[in-house]
Design a protein around this motif. Structure first.
Motif, PDB file in Angstrom:
ATOM      1  N   ARG A 171       0.834  -1.198   0.000  1.00  0.00           N
ATOM      2  CA  ARG A 171       0.000   0.000   0.000  1.00  0.00           C
ATOM      3  C   ARG A 171       0.870   1.251   0.000  1.00  0.00           C
ATOM      4  O   ARG A 171       2.038   1.205   0.386  1.00  0.00           O
ATOM      5  CB  ARG A 171      -0.886   0.041   1.253  1.00  0.00           C
ATOM      6  N   GLY A 176      -6.476  -2.019   6.084  1.00  0.00           N
ATOM      7  CA  GLY A 176      -6.600  -1.684   4.672  1.00  0.00           C
ATOM      8  C   GLY A 176      -5.419  -0.890   4.134  1.00  0.00           C
ATOM      9  O   GLY A 176      -5.219  -0.813   2.926  1.00  0.00           O
ATOM     10  N   TRP A 200       0.546  -7.210   8.533  1.00  0.00           N
ATOM     11  CA  TRP A 200      -0.673  -7.231   7.709  1.00  0.00           C
ATOM     12  C   TRP A 200      -1.185  -8.671   7.586  1.00  0.00           C
ATOM     13  O   TRP A 200      -2.369  -8.932   7.720  1.00  0.00           O
ATOM     14  CB  TRP A 200      -0.399  -6.630   6.325  1.00  0.00           C
ATOM     15  N   ARG A 224      -4.802  -9.848   8.682  1.00  0.00           N
ATOM     16  CA  ARG A 224      -5.692 -10.292   7.606  1.00  0.00           C
ATOM     17  C   ARG A 224      -6.203 -11.702   7.917  1.00  0.00           C
ATOM     18  O   ARG A 224      -7.374 -11.999   7.745  1.00  0.00           O
ATOM     19  CB  ARG A 224      -4.900 -10.247   6.291  1.00  0.00           C
ATOM     20  N   GLY A 255     -15.884  -0.922   6.908  1.00  0.00           N
ATOM     21  CA  GLY A 255     -16.381  -1.603   5.715  1.00  0.00           C
ATOM     22  C   GLY A 255     -17.881  -1.422   5.544  1.00  0.00           C
ATOM     23  O   GLY A 255     -18.408  -1.431   4.439  1.00  0.00           O
ATOM     24  N   TYR A 291     -19.101   1.213   3.030  1.00  0.00           N
ATOM     25  CA  TYR A 291     -19.229   0.844   1.620  1.00  0.00           C
ATOM     26  C   TYR A 291     -20.593   0.216   1.380  1.00  0.00           C
ATOM     27  O   TYR A 291     -21.223   0.436   0.357  1.00  0.00           O
ATOM     28  CB  TYR A 291     -18.218  -0.234   1.260  1.00  0.00           C
ATOM     29  N   THR A 292     -20.976  -0.634   2.331  1.00  0.00           N
ATOM     30  CA  THR A 292     -22.206  -1.384   2.109  1.00  0.00           C
ATOM     31  C   THR A 292     -23.405  -0.456   2.148  1.00  0.00           C
ATOM     32  O   THR A 292     -24.311  -0.576   1.333  1.00  0.00           O
ATOM     33  CB  THR A 292     -22.328  -2.499   3.166  1.00  0.00           C
ATOM     34  N   THR A 338     -23.705   1.474  -0.990  1.00  0.00           N
ATOM     35  CA  THR A 338     -24.187   0.641  -2.097  1.00  0.00           C
ATOM     36  C   THR A 338     -25.698   0.430  -1.978  1.00  0.00           C
ATOM     37  O   THR A 338     -26.430   0.486  -2.970  1.00  0.00           O
ATOM     38  CB  THR A 338     -23.464  -0.728  -2.098  1.00  0.00           C
ATOM     39  N   HIS A 351      -2.871  -0.032  -4.972  1.00  0.00           N
ATOM     40  CA  HIS A 351      -1.804  -0.939  -4.550  1.00  0.00           C
ATOM     41  C   HIS A 351      -0.467  -0.240  -4.850  1.00  0.00           C
ATOM     42  O   HIS A 351      -0.459   0.869  -5.389  1.00  0.00           O
ATOM     43  CB  HIS A 351      -1.864  -2.242  -5.339  1.00  0.00           C
ATOM     44  N   ALA A 406     -15.844  -5.060  -7.997  1.00  0.00           N
ATOM     45  CA  ALA A 406     -16.202  -4.026  -7.015  1.00  0.00           C
ATOM     46  C   ALA A 406     -15.441  -4.182  -5.701  1.00  0.00           C
ATOM     47  O   ALA A 406     -15.275  -3.222  -4.956  1.00  0.00           O
ATOM     48  CB  ALA A 406     -17.703  -4.086  -6.748  1.00  0.00           C
ATOM     49  N   PHE A 407     -14.978  -5.388  -5.400  1.00  0.00           N
ATOM     50  CA  PHE A 407     -14.339  -5.630  -4.105  1.00  0.00           C
ATOM     51  C   PHE A 407     -12.811  -5.665  -4.181  1.00  0.00           C
ATOM     52  O   PHE A 407     -12.150  -6.056  -3.220  1.00  0.00           O
ATOM     53  CB  PHE A 407     -14.862  -6.936  -3.505  1.00  0.00           C
ATOM     54  N   GLY A 408     -12.262  -5.250  -5.317  1.00  0.00           N
ATOM     55  CA  GLY A 408     -10.807  -5.151  -5.391  1.00  0.00           C
ATOM     56  C   GLY A 408     -10.157  -6.451  -5.853  1.00  0.00           C
ATOM     57  O   GLY A 408     -10.846  -7.372  -6.317  1.00  0.00           O
ATOM     58  N   PHE A 409      -8.819  -6.523  -5.661  1.00  0.00           N
ATOM     59  CA  PHE A 409      -8.074  -7.528  -6.399  1.00  0.00           C
ATOM     60  C   PHE A 409      -6.927  -8.158  -5.603  1.00  0.00           C
ATOM     61  O   PHE A 409      -6.389  -7.551  -4.689  1.00  0.00           O
ATOM     62  CB  PHE A 409      -7.480  -6.882  -7.659  1.00  0.00           C
ATOM     63  N   ARG A 426      -5.142  -8.294  -1.710  1.00  0.00           N
ATOM     64  CA  ARG A 426      -5.773  -7.242  -0.913  1.00  0.00           C
ATOM     65  C   ARG A 426      -7.285  -7.208  -1.154  1.00  0.00           C
ATOM     66  O   ARG A 426      -7.963  -6.289  -0.676  1.00  0.00           O
ATOM     67  CB  ARG A 426      -5.198  -5.858  -1.240  1.00  0.00           C
ATOM     68  N   CYS A 432     -11.190  -7.362  -0.931  1.00  0.00           N
ATOM     69  CA  CYS A 432     -11.978  -7.073   0.267  1.00  0.00           C
ATOM     70  C   CYS A 432     -12.356  -8.362   1.012  1.00  0.00           C
ATOM     71  O   CYS A 432     -13.053  -9.215   0.459  1.00  0.00           O
ATOM     72  CB  CYS A 432     -13.256  -6.343  -0.153  1.00  0.00           C
ATOM     73  N   PRO A 433     -11.922  -8.513   2.264  1.00  0.00           N
ATOM     74  CA  PRO A 433     -12.268  -9.731   2.989  1.00  0.00           C
ATOM     75  C   PRO A 433     -13.710  -9.710   3.513  1.00  0.00           C
ATOM     76  O   PRO A 433     -14.204 -10.720   3.995  1.00  0.00           O
ATOM     77  CB  PRO A 433     -11.274  -9.745   4.155  1.00  0.00           C
TER      78      PRO A 433
HETATM   79  C1  HEM Z   1     -20.461  -3.151  -0.892  1.00  0.00           C
HETATM   80  C2  HEM Z   1     -19.607  -3.225   0.097  1.00  0.00           C
HETATM   81  C3  HEM Z   1     -18.100  -3.197  -0.043  1.00  0.00           C
HETATM   82  C4  HEM Z   1     -17.314  -2.825  -1.106  1.00  0.00           C
HETATM   83  C5  HEM Z   1     -17.759  -2.353  -2.489  1.00  0.00           C
HETATM   84  C6  HEM Z   1     -15.929  -2.985  -0.694  1.00  0.00           C
HETATM   85  C7  HEM Z   1     -14.836  -2.716  -1.516  1.00  0.00           C
HETATM   86  C8  HEM Z   1     -13.523  -2.847  -1.122  1.00  0.00           C
HETATM   87  C9  HEM Z   1     -12.386  -2.565  -1.975  1.00  0.00           C
HETATM   88  C10 HEM Z   1     -12.466  -2.064  -3.409  1.00  0.00           C
HETATM   89  C11 HEM Z   1     -11.267  -2.812  -1.258  1.00  0.00           C
HETATM   90  C12 HEM Z   1      -9.826  -2.656  -1.736  1.00  0.00           C
HETATM   91  C13 HEM Z   1      -9.328  -3.970  -2.311  1.00  0.00           C
HETATM   92  C14 HEM Z   1      -7.974  -3.829  -2.986  1.00  0.00           C
HETATM   93  O1  HEM Z   1      -7.053  -3.286  -2.402  1.00  0.00           O
HETATM   94  O2  HEM Z   1      -7.822  -4.223  -4.160  1.00  0.00           O
HETATM   95  C15 HEM Z   1     -11.681  -3.242   0.070  1.00  0.00           C
HETATM   96  C16 HEM Z   1     -10.813  -3.565   1.092  1.00  0.00           C
HETATM   97  C17 HEM Z   1     -11.234  -3.918   2.348  1.00  0.00           C
HETATM   98  N1  HEM Z   1     -12.537  -4.125   2.777  1.00  0.00           N
HETATM   99 FE1  HEM Z   1     -14.217  -3.894   1.682  1.00  0.00          FE
HETATM  100  N2  HEM Z   1     -15.902  -3.428   0.601  1.00  0.00           N
HETATM  101  C18 HEM Z   1     -17.194  -3.576   1.046  1.00  0.00           C
HETATM  102  C19 HEM Z   1     -17.612  -4.006   2.286  1.00  0.00           C
HETATM  103  C20 HEM Z   1     -16.780  -4.377   3.312  1.00  0.00           C
HETATM  104  C21 HEM Z   1     -17.214  -4.893   4.588  1.00  0.00           C
HETATM  105  C22 HEM Z   1     -18.674  -5.127   5.006  1.00  0.00           C
HETATM  106  C23 HEM Z   1     -16.085  -5.111   5.317  1.00  0.00           C
HETATM  107  C24 HEM Z   1     -15.976  -5.655   6.713  1.00  0.00           C
HETATM  108  C25 HEM Z   1     -16.777  -6.564   7.227  1.00  0.00           C
HETATM  109  C26 HEM Z   1     -14.926  -4.739   4.512  1.00  0.00           C
HETATM  110  C27 HEM Z   1     -13.606  -4.806   4.906  1.00  0.00           C
HETATM  111  C28 HEM Z   1     -12.518  -4.485   4.098  1.00  0.00           C
HETATM  112  C29 HEM Z   1     -11.115  -4.532   4.552  1.00  0.00           C
HETATM  113  C30 HEM Z   1     -10.634  -4.896   5.942  1.00  0.00           C
HETATM  114  C31 HEM Z   1     -10.315  -4.174   3.456  1.00  0.00           C
HETATM  115  C32 HEM Z   1      -8.785  -4.051   3.410  1.00  0.00           C
HETATM  116  C33 HEM Z   1      -8.164  -5.346   2.942  1.00  0.00           C
HETATM  117  C34 HEM Z   1      -6.645  -5.298   2.866  1.00  0.00           C
HETATM  118  O3  HEM Z   1      -6.068  -4.245   2.609  1.00  0.00           O
HETATM  119  O4  HEM Z   1      -6.029  -6.343   3.055  1.00  0.00           O
HETATM  120  N3  HEM Z   1     -15.398  -4.289   3.299  1.00  0.00           N
HETATM  121  N4  HEM Z   1     -13.073  -3.266   0.117  1.00  0.00           N
END
Ligand code: HEM
Length: 520
Positions: A103, A119, A127, A131, A302, A305-306, A309, A372, A433-436, A439, A441-442
Motif C-alpha cells: 500500500r 486496509g 498485515w 488479515r 467496511g 461501503y455497504t 451501495t 496498490h 467491485a471488491f478489489g483484487f 488485498r 476485500c475480505p
Molecule cells: C459493498 C460493500 C463493499 C465494497 C464495495 C468494498 C470494496 C472494497 C475494496 C475495493 C477494497 C480494496 C481492495 C484492494 O485493495 O484491491 C476493500 C478492502 C477492504 N474491505 Fe471492503 N468493501 C465492502 C464491504 C466491506 C465490509 C462489510 C467489510 C468488513 C466486514 C470490509 C472490509 C474491508 C477490509 C478490511 C479491506 C482491506 C483489505 C486489505 O487491505 O487487506 N469491506 N473493500
C-alpha cells in the motif's frame, strides 16, 4: 541573505559540483534500471513537476476518457499507473500479487492515522497476521454465525421504513451500523442517532478524502508535512488532525461499549467477534498489541461501503419501477405471501441476485478501489514499472465498458440473466467491485449477503418511489456520484418514498405485525 552569502563563498563551486555529480549519477542509475525499456504511455509530463493537472474531481471519468488500458504519469517523482481495463488489472494485480500488494504510505495517509488500519498497512508480516485473523470471522463458512443477525436487522429496517417511509436514507445508515456493531462488538443501538454512529461516520470521512490520487499536495511534496497548521494554506494539518482523532476514537469507543444493549428491542444474540478474540487467548497473544481492537474497526469502516451501495440500490429502484415489479413478481412466486424473504431463498431469487450485481456495477462506491503499490522494479507488457509505483485500478471504467455492458448507464439487471439463470458469461461485478489479488476485500461475502437480504425484504413489502413535492408531483432525482474515494449518492438524491404493497392478505398480515412492533 545568508544563502547569497554562501553562494559567494569559496564553497559555492564545490557545492554546485557535488549537485551536478549527484544529478548525473542518479541519471545513470535510472538508465541502468530502465535497461532500454520505456515507461507506459500517459499524458505529457513537465520537467520536475511531471503531470501537473492530475484530475481532482471524480478522476475515474478523466482517466477513462484518456482511453488508456494503462495511463502512466509521474508527479514530483512519484510514479503512478492507472489500470483501465479488466485484462490489465487481472494480469497485474491478480496474477502478480507478490510485487503488487503493498500500500501507499503517503504523508496524508500517515498523518490521518489510516496507516494504522488493515486496509492501509504495508504488505508485511503484521498485515498477514491481521488479515488472517479478520478472514477467520468473515470467510463464507463463518458467515452462518451472523445470518440471523443480518435477517433480524433487515426486519427492523422494514419496521423503520413502515414508520417513516420518507426516511429510507437514514434507515439504511442505521441498518449497517446496527449489523456491524452487533456482530463485531455485541452492541445494540436504537437508531441512527446513536452517538456511536456519528463516531463511525466521522472516522470514514478521512479515508474517503485522503486517498484520492492528487488530492493533497503534501503527498507529492512530503516536506510540506512539517509546515505548521497556522501558516496560510496549511489548513490540511487541522483536517488531518481531526481525521486522526476520529479514527482513534473509533478504535476505543465501540471497544469500551462492547456487549451493551441500549434498547428493549435487542437483536438476537450471536457471539460477538470481540468475545471470540478475547477468549482465543493463545492466538491473541501472538498478535502485536492493539490488533484486536484495530481489526474490528475495519469491520465497522467496511459497513460504510455497504450502506452507500444499498442507498444506490434504492435510488436505482426508485428510478426504475419496472425493475421493482419484476423483482416483486419473483418474490411473490418464490417466497409467497405468508412470510418474509430469508437468506436461504437466495438461490431461487435469480432476479433479486441480478439486482445486487447490477447495483455493484452501476454505482461503484469505490470507483478507483484502494491503490496498490509495487515493491520492486518490474516489467509489465514490455514497459518498465519502477519500484514504489502506485497502481490504481479504474473499477468504474471496467464496470461501464459499453463493449461488455450495453448502455452501461442504464440500470438493467436482465443483463446478468440468460434462460432464467444467472449468466456466467457476463463479467461479474462482484469480481471487480471488491478489489483484487491478495488485498481483495475480505468483507465481500458479508456485504453481498447484507445487500441481498435488505433489497429482497424491502421489495417484498414496499414499492419505492420518488418523494412528492408540495403539489403532489414526483421530485425528479438523477444518479450522481459524489467526489472522493468512497463515492456515495449525494444526500439530496436520496429522496425516496415507500408505499406498503397491498393486495395479498398474508403479506398484509406480515405488515400488520411489523406495524404493531413499530407502534410499540
Ligand atoms: C459493498 C460493500 C463493499 C465494497 C464495495 C468494498 C470494496 C472494497 C475494496 C475495493 C477494497 C480494496 C481492495 C484492494 O485493495 O484491491 C476493500 C478492502 C477492504 N474491505 Fe471492503 N468493501 C465492502 C464491504 C466491506 C465490509 C462489510 C467489510 C468488513 C466486514 C470490509 C472490509 C474491508 C477490509 C478490511 C479491506 C482491506 C483489505 C486489505 O487491505 O487487506 N469491506 N473493500
Amino acid at each position: 541573505m545568508a544563502y547569497f552569502h554562501f553562494l559567494r563563498s569559496d564553497l559555492a563551486v564545490p557545492f554546485l559540483g557535488c549537485l551536478i555529480v549527484i544529478y548525473f549519477r542518479s541519471l545513470l542509475a535510472w538508465k541502468a534500471r530502465l535497461r532500454g525499456r520505456r515507461l507506459p504511455p500517459g499524458p505529457t509530463l513537465l520537467p520536475v513537476v511531471g503531470y501537473f493537472d492530475v484530475p481532482k474531481v471524480r478522476p475515474w471519468f478523466t482517466f477513462n476518457d484518456m482511453r488508456g488500458k494503462y495511463v502512466y504519469y509521474r508527479r514530483f517523482g512519484q510514479h503512478n499507473l492507472i489500470l483501465g481495463s479488466p485484462a490489465t488489472i487481472i494480469e497485474y494485480l491478480e496474477k502478480r500479487p507478490a510485487n503488487t500488494s503493498d500500500r501507499v504510505l503517503s504523508p496524508s495517509i500517515v498523518s490521518s492515522a489510516l496507516s494504522e488500519t488493515l486496509g492501509f498497512m504495508p504488505y508485511a508480516a503484521e498485515w498477514k497476521d491481521c488479515r488472517r485473523a479478520f478472514w477467520q470471522h468473515f470467510h463464507p463458512g463463518a458467515l452462518s454465525a451472523y445470518k440471523h443477525v443480518q435477517v433480524a436487522v433487515a426486519r427492523r429496517f422494514l419496521v423503520k421504513v413502515l414508520k417513516t417511509p420518507t426516511g429510507i436514507e437514514k434507515h439504511v445508515r442505521f441498518t449497517f451500523a446496527a449489523t456491524i456493531l452487533k456482530v463485531a462488538y455485541g452492541i445494540d443501538i436504537e437508531d441512527e442517532n446513536a452517538e456511536i454512529v456519528h463516531v463511525i461516520e466521522k472516522a470514514i470521512e478521512g479515508p474517503s478524502q485522503t486517498i484520492v490520487p492528487g488530492k493533497f499536495l503534501v503527498d507529492y511534496v512530503p516536506l510540506l508535512r512539517y509546515v505548521p497548521g497556522w501558516v496560510p494554506g496549511a489548513g490540511f494539518q487541522a483536517q488531518f488532525a481531526e481525521w486522526r482523532d476520529a479514527s482513534r476514537t473509533l478504535k476505543d469507543v465501540p471497544y469500551a461499549q462492547r456487549n451493551t444493549a441500549f434498547t428493549d428491542n435487542v437483536l438476537p444474540y450471536c457471539v460477538p467477534i470481540v468475545d471470540a478474540l478475547l477468549s482465543a487467548k493463545s492466538d491473541v497473544e501472538e498478535y502485536p498489541s492493539g490488533i484486536r481492537k484495530d481489526e474490528l474497526v475495519k469491520t465497522v469502516a467496511g459497513a460504510a461501503y455497504t450502506y452507500s451501495t444499498l442507498q444506490a440500490a434504492f435510488l436505482a429502484l426508485s428510478l426504475n419501477p419496472d425493475v421493482q415489479k419484476k423483482a416483486q413478481a419473483e418474490l411473490s412466486t418464490v417466497v409467497g405471501p405468508n412470510r418474509l424473504p430469508d437468506l436461504d431463498d437466495r438461490d431461487a431469487l435469480v432476479y433479486v441476485n441480478a439486482i445486487v450485481k447490477e447495483t455493484l456495477r452501476w454505482f461503484n462506491v469505490a470507483p478507483l478501489g484502494i491503490s496498490h503499490r509495487t515493491m520492486e522494479d518490474d516489467e509489465f507488457r514490455g514497459y518498465f514499472i519502477p519500484a514504489g509505483t502506485i497502481i490504481t485500478p479504474n473499477i468504474w471504467a471496467c464496470m461501464h465498458d459499453p463493449d461488455e455492458y450495453k448502455d452501461p448507464d442504464e440500470f438493467r439487471p436482465e443483463r446478468f440473466i440468460r434462460d432464467g439463470k444467472l449468466d456466467p458469461n457476463v463479467r461479474d461485478p462482484l469480481a471487480f467491485a471488491f478489489g483484487f489479488g491478495r488485498r481483495i476485500c475480505p468483507g465481500r461475502y458479508f456485504a453481498d449477503a447484507a445487500l441481498f437480504i435488505n433489497i429482497a425484504s424491502v421489495l417484498h413489502v414496499f414499492d419505492i418511489g420518488p418523494l412528492l413535492d408540495e403539489n403532489g408531483d414526483p421530485i425528479r432525482v438523477k444518479m450522481e456520484m459524489s467526489n472522493g474515494f468512497l463515492s456515495c449518492v449525494p444526500r439530496r438524491s436520496a429522496l425516496h418514498n415507500s408505499t406498503a404493497l397491498g393486495g395479498s392478505s398474508s403479506v398484509d398480515i406480515e405488515l400488520a405485525k411489523l406495524k404493531l412492533r413499530a407502534e410499540r
